[in-house]
Design a protein around this motif. Structure first.
Motif, PDB file in Angstrom:
ATOM      1  N   TRP A  95      41.591  46.332  38.241  1.00 42.84           N
ATOM      2  CA  TRP A  95      41.298  45.712  36.864  1.00 42.84           C
ATOM      3  C   TRP A  95      41.667  44.353  36.785  1.00 42.84           C
ATOM      4  O   TRP A  95      41.130  43.408  35.797  1.00 42.84           O
ATOM      5  CB  TRP A  95      41.270  46.624  35.856  1.00 42.84           C
ATOM      6  CG  TRP A  95      42.771  46.876  35.192  1.00 42.84           C
ATOM      7  CD1 TRP A  95      43.517  47.882  35.565  1.00 42.84           C
ATOM      8  CD2 TRP A  95      43.510  46.073  34.627  1.00 42.84           C
ATOM      9  NE1 TRP A  95      44.720  47.934  35.066  1.00 42.84           N
ATOM     10  CE2 TRP A  95      44.602  46.646  34.140  1.00 42.84           C
ATOM     11  CE3 TRP A  95      43.246  44.985  33.779  1.00 42.84           C
ATOM     12  CZ2 TRP A  95      45.640  46.264  33.432  1.00 42.84           C
ATOM     13  CZ3 TRP A  95      44.135  44.689  32.836  1.00 42.84           C
ATOM     14  CH2 TRP A  95      45.734  45.016  32.711  1.00 42.84           C
ATOM     15  N   GLY A  96      42.805  43.859  37.226  1.00 43.50           N
ATOM     16  CA  GLY A  96      43.154  42.394  37.116  1.00 43.50           C
ATOM     17  C   GLY A  96      43.865  41.948  38.476  1.00 43.50           C
ATOM     18  O   GLY A  96      44.336  42.790  39.178  1.00 43.50           O
ATOM     19  N   ALA A  97      44.184  40.660  38.464  1.00 43.39           N
ATOM     20  CA  ALA A  97      44.985  39.928  39.515  1.00 43.39           C
ATOM     21  C   ALA A  97      45.591  38.949  39.088  1.00 43.39           C
ATOM     22  O   ALA A  97      45.249  38.159  38.311  1.00 43.39           O
ATOM     23  CB  ALA A  97      44.203  39.669  40.805  1.00 43.39           C
ATOM     24  N   ILE A  98      46.885  38.742  39.711  1.00 48.26           N
ATOM     25  CA  ILE A  98      47.750  37.321  39.402  1.00 48.26           C
ATOM     26  C   ILE A  98      47.988  36.934  40.719  1.00 48.26           C
ATOM     27  O   ILE A  98      48.399  37.492  41.590  1.00 48.26           O
ATOM     28  CB  ILE A  98      48.969  37.985  38.685  1.00 48.26           C
ATOM     29  CG1 ILE A  98      48.790  38.871  37.416  1.00 48.26           C
ATOM     30  CG2 ILE A  98      49.991  36.815  38.368  1.00 48.26           C
ATOM     31  CD1 ILE A  98      49.992  39.616  36.904  1.00 48.26           C
ATOM     32  N   PHE A  99      47.534  35.501  40.560  1.00 44.94           N
ATOM     33  CA  PHE A  99      47.756  34.996  41.929  1.00 44.94           C
ATOM     34  C   PHE A  99      49.027  33.903  41.861  1.00 44.94           C
ATOM     35  O   PHE A  99      49.512  33.532  40.790  1.00 44.94           O
ATOM     36  CB  PHE A  99      46.437  33.835  42.355  1.00 44.94           C
ATOM     37  CG  PHE A  99      45.289  34.736  42.381  1.00 44.94           C
ATOM     38  CD1 PHE A  99      44.883  35.265  43.680  1.00 44.94           C
ATOM     39  CD2 PHE A  99      44.393  34.768  41.507  1.00 44.94           C
ATOM     40  CE1 PHE A  99      43.776  35.769  44.068  1.00 44.94           C
ATOM     41  CE2 PHE A  99      43.453  35.675  41.714  1.00 44.94           C
ATOM     42  CZ  PHE A  99      42.957  36.110  42.910  1.00 44.94           C
ATOM     43  N   ASP A 100      49.666  33.903  43.152  1.00 46.85           N
ATOM     44  CA  ASP A 100      50.793  32.913  43.217  1.00 46.85           C
ATOM     45  C   ASP A 100      50.524  31.770  44.248  1.00 46.85           C
ATOM     46  O   ASP A 100      50.603  31.939  45.367  1.00 46.85           O
ATOM     47  CB  ASP A 100      51.906  33.535  43.490  1.00 46.85           C
ATOM     48  CG  ASP A 100      53.516  32.733  43.596  1.00 46.85           C
ATOM     49  OD1 ASP A 100      53.354  32.077  42.853  1.00 46.85           O
ATOM     50  OD2 ASP A 100      54.421  33.537  44.261  1.00 46.85           O
ATOM     51  N   PRO A 101      50.059  30.730  43.734  1.00 44.95           N
ATOM     52  CA  PRO A 101      49.443  29.626  44.700  1.00 44.95           C
ATOM     53  C   PRO A 101      50.652  28.853  45.277  1.00 44.95           C
ATOM     54  O   PRO A 101      51.887  28.986  44.705  1.00 44.95           O
ATOM     55  CB  PRO A 101      48.649  29.028  43.686  1.00 44.95           C
ATOM     56  CG  PRO A 101      49.163  29.129  42.226  1.00 44.95           C
ATOM     57  CD  PRO A 101      49.674  30.465  42.167  1.00 44.95           C
ATOM     58  N   PRO A 102      50.265  28.309  46.379  1.00 50.50           N
ATOM     59  CA  PRO A 102      49.246  28.149  47.004  1.00 50.50           C
ATOM     60  C   PRO A 102      48.879  29.653  47.854  1.00 50.50           C
ATOM     61  O   PRO A 102      49.994  30.211  48.544  1.00 50.50           O
ATOM     62  CB  PRO A 102      49.324  27.117  48.252  1.00 50.50           C
ATOM     63  CG  PRO A 102      50.648  26.899  48.277  1.00 50.50           C
ATOM     64  CD  PRO A 102      51.244  27.505  47.199  1.00 50.50           C
ATOM     65  N   VAL A 103      47.597  30.310  47.800  1.00 51.79           N
ATOM     66  CA  VAL A 103      47.239  31.288  48.544  1.00 51.79           C
ATOM     67  C   VAL A 103      46.776  31.155  49.918  1.00 51.79           C
ATOM     68  O   VAL A 103      45.575  30.735  49.597  1.00 51.79           O
ATOM     69  CB  VAL A 103      46.520  32.395  47.556  1.00 51.79           C
ATOM     70  CG1 VAL A 103      46.265  33.541  48.227  1.00 51.79           C
ATOM     71  CG2 VAL A 103      47.423  32.534  46.180  1.00 51.79           C
ATOM     72  N   ILE A 104      47.319  31.402  50.895  1.00 49.87           N
ATOM     73  CA  ILE A 104      46.549  31.213  51.991  1.00 49.87           C
ATOM     74  C   ILE A 104      46.702  32.443  52.947  1.00 49.87           C
ATOM     75  O   ILE A 104      47.584  33.062  53.146  1.00 49.87           O
ATOM     76  CB  ILE A 104      47.266  29.987  52.867  1.00 49.87           C
ATOM     77  CG1 ILE A 104      47.671  28.851  51.946  1.00 49.87           C
ATOM     78  CG2 ILE A 104      46.689  29.943  54.201  1.00 49.87           C
ATOM     79  CD1 ILE A 104      48.406  27.968  52.426  1.00 49.87           C
TER      80      ILE A 104
END
Length: 573
Positions: A189-198
């Motif tokens: 139901w949710g997402a947390i990204f830690d960029p840069p996402v490759i």
């Protein structure tokens, strides 16, 4: 272990020993050793002191690493097997890279809530746990390396080493009995990204057209080891609720959904009926009556419900299959509704003098739709370009006017066709797919959901012609005088392939839309005639814009020249 690594987000990691003693660490190390064996790598010399017959005592080696977090390697050699420090340093460095090359996901189970304060707290906690884990992994690597060979360098690199994406998941009991086979699958139901996402995937092109098969298949579909290996991501494709079931090996594509579509909330799940479902990464043996022609995907129509299935094959490990299957199902539903699905982009173009117009561009992948809009946005005379549709939309008739609305809140863009530096400008929000390869892609969010699905009247309906070379500005955009000429050009769907699919050279695709229009050609054609006729009757200008994106030497300049020509037309309105 596979390519995707799942990190338990319910654990707060506070000490490096918790990582080294975790069963997942041992599993990762054993996989790495097997990898070195396959390559007959000289790095295996490091483990000679831990050899027992033809195998290695992995647990003994992990104990050795435990000691290395506390003491210098020279001290350890006096109490335990001798290991060459230079070989060990190379082994640890390579093992660290092996870990970082994995697709790394943290899964944190939390009950979904509509309370914003509670939701903020959940996100904060999950972010903190992911950050602590990342720092701990990085510090573990540095501590071991420092105790092997002291580093006098003043340069420290904060390499990404934790979870690339943290998924918030909850249990989900679907009241729709059609999906009883898929119960107990965790719902994202949710997402947390830690960029840069490759992410690096095994394939980089999409092949073929998805066949549509009328068959009652839902009750026969089984997801192997569903509670552990599968995740459900409910999304909104325009206003249609769709369930996406993804095998953990393909979670990178599930992450891509977060940048491309609106995640459904609990109210959507309660109020909306499921319009379609996609199962991504299903083993061939689990597809009922599997046929070879389905190897790149198939869509079943099960009593009015569309079910897309993408087999778990390396050649399907490409986000294009995720996106296009969802959009094909969306388009099939729109045709059933008597609406016209359009493979194209649309934007509101606002000039600095206050004039504005809404233009829709129709064309297949690589026709120059997004690139022309980007070129417009860079013109000095243009105040801004508000992109409403990037790749797929639908036309409807409301109060006697032709209106359009989109499907996606993000864009799946080919890096090669973007202006230099554009992808890096959006790096903090983007997901990169195979950035080192031809047809490298970036998934970047560009608009909010409400604006995308709001019906918008259009002023221009233009076919994006990327293959005709033109020298004069007046020939860059031409308008049709009658319905028949327009239907002929749009139906032909000609384009010069840019390598975004398996096609090469000049190609044709009915209405530039192999995503539903081809499969329902007869029904689609009747709807298209109705809508184009309405455009001519209501003053929508129907024509062709020559982007020259497929003409050698004009790959960059062509879309700029086309954008300049369109600006001049809007300026004269």
């Amino acid at each position: 272990m596979g390519r995707s690594v799942i990190i338990d987000g319910s654990i707060v990691y506070t000490d490096s020993s918790e990582i080294l003693s975790n069963p997942g660490f041992e599993k990762l190390l054993r996989e790495y050793i097997d990898f070195l064996k396959e390559k007959n790598s000289p790095l295996l010399r490091t483990l000679e002191a831990f050899r027992i017959g033809e195998e290695y005592n992995v647990r003994h080696f992990i104990e050795y690493l435990h000691l290395l977090t506390l003491r210098d390697v020279k001290e350890i050699t006096t109490i335990i097997n001798y290991v060459n420090p230079e070989d060990l340093a190379k082994f640890i460095e390579s093992f660290y890279s092996f870990w970082r090359n994995k697709h790394r996901f943290m899964i944190k189970r939390e009950s979904y809530t509509i309370d914003n304060a509670r939701k903020t707290s959940i996100v904060f906690t999950a972010t903190m746990i992911a950050e602590e884990f990342k720092n701990l992994v990085r510090n573990l690597y540095r501590t071991i390396m420092k105790n092997i060979e002291p580093d006098n360098s003043n340069i420290v690199r904060q390499l990404p080493s934790g979870a690339q994406v943290t998924f918030l998941v909850d249990s989900f009991d679907c009241n729709d009995e059609r999906f009883c086979n898929f119960s107990n699958i965790p719902m994202v139901w949710g997402a947390i990204f830690d960029p840069p996402v490759i992410f690096y995937t095994r394939s980089n092109k999409r092949k073929g057209v998805l066949p549509v098969v009328e068959r009652n298949v839902l009750s026969d579909l089984k997801l192997p080891n569903k509670e552990k290996d599968w995740y459900l991501i409910p999304i909104l494709v325009a206003d249609l609720l769709m369930f996406v079931y993804v095998n953990k090996e393909f979670l990178s594509h599930a992450a891509g959904l977060g940048n491309l579509f609106q995640f459904a909330n609990i109210m959507d799940l309660k109020k909306k009926e499921v319009s379609g479902a996609l199962i991504f990464g299903l083993p061939v043996e689990n597809i009922p009556d599997y046929q070879e022609k389905w190897k790149n995907g198939v869509i079943f129509k099960d009593q009015g419900l569309y079910i897309g299935v993408i087999p778990a094959l390396d050649e399907n490990d490409y986000f294009g299959y995720m996106k296009k299957t969802l959009l094909t199902m969306h388009n099939l539903i729109r045709i059933d509704q008597g609406k016209l699905p359009v493979h194209g982009s649309m934007a509101r173009i606002v000039l600095k003098n206050g004039k504005s117009a809404v233009a829709m561009f129709v064309g297949d992948s690589g026709a120059g739709k997004s690139e022309t809009l980007d070129a417009l946005n860079r013109l000095e005379e243009v105040a801004y370009v508000d992109v409403i549709i990037d790749d797929m939309g639908s036309l409807d008739i409301v109060n006697g006017k032709v209106v359009a609305y989109g499907t996606e809140t993000g864009a799946f863009v080919r890096l090669d066709d973007l202006p230099p530096g554009y992808a890096y400008y959006t790096m903090d929000r983007s997901i990169f797919m195979n950035p080192d390869k031809i047809n490298a892609r970036v998934i970047v969010p560009f608009n909010n959901y409400k604006e995308v699905i709001t019906p918008t009247p259009i002023d221009f309906f233009l076919y994006a012609n990327n293959y005709t070379e033109v020298k004069n500005d007046e020939d860059r955009i031409v308008f049709f005088d009658n319905l028949d000429d327009a239907i002929q050009v749009f139906s032909a769907g000609k384009r010069m392939s840019k390598g975004t699919t398996s096609e090469e050279g000049m190609t044709e695709s009915y209405f530039a839309n192999p995503f539903g229009a081809v499969q329902r050609k007869e029904e689609h054609h009747k709807i298209a005639e109705i809508f184009l006729k309405k455009m001519f009757e209501t003053g929508v200008r129907v024509g062709e814009i020559r982007t020259m994106l497929g003409v050698e030497g004009y790959e960059k300049e062509g879309t700029y020249l086309a954008a300049k020509a369109l600006y001049k037309i809007v300026e004269r309105m």
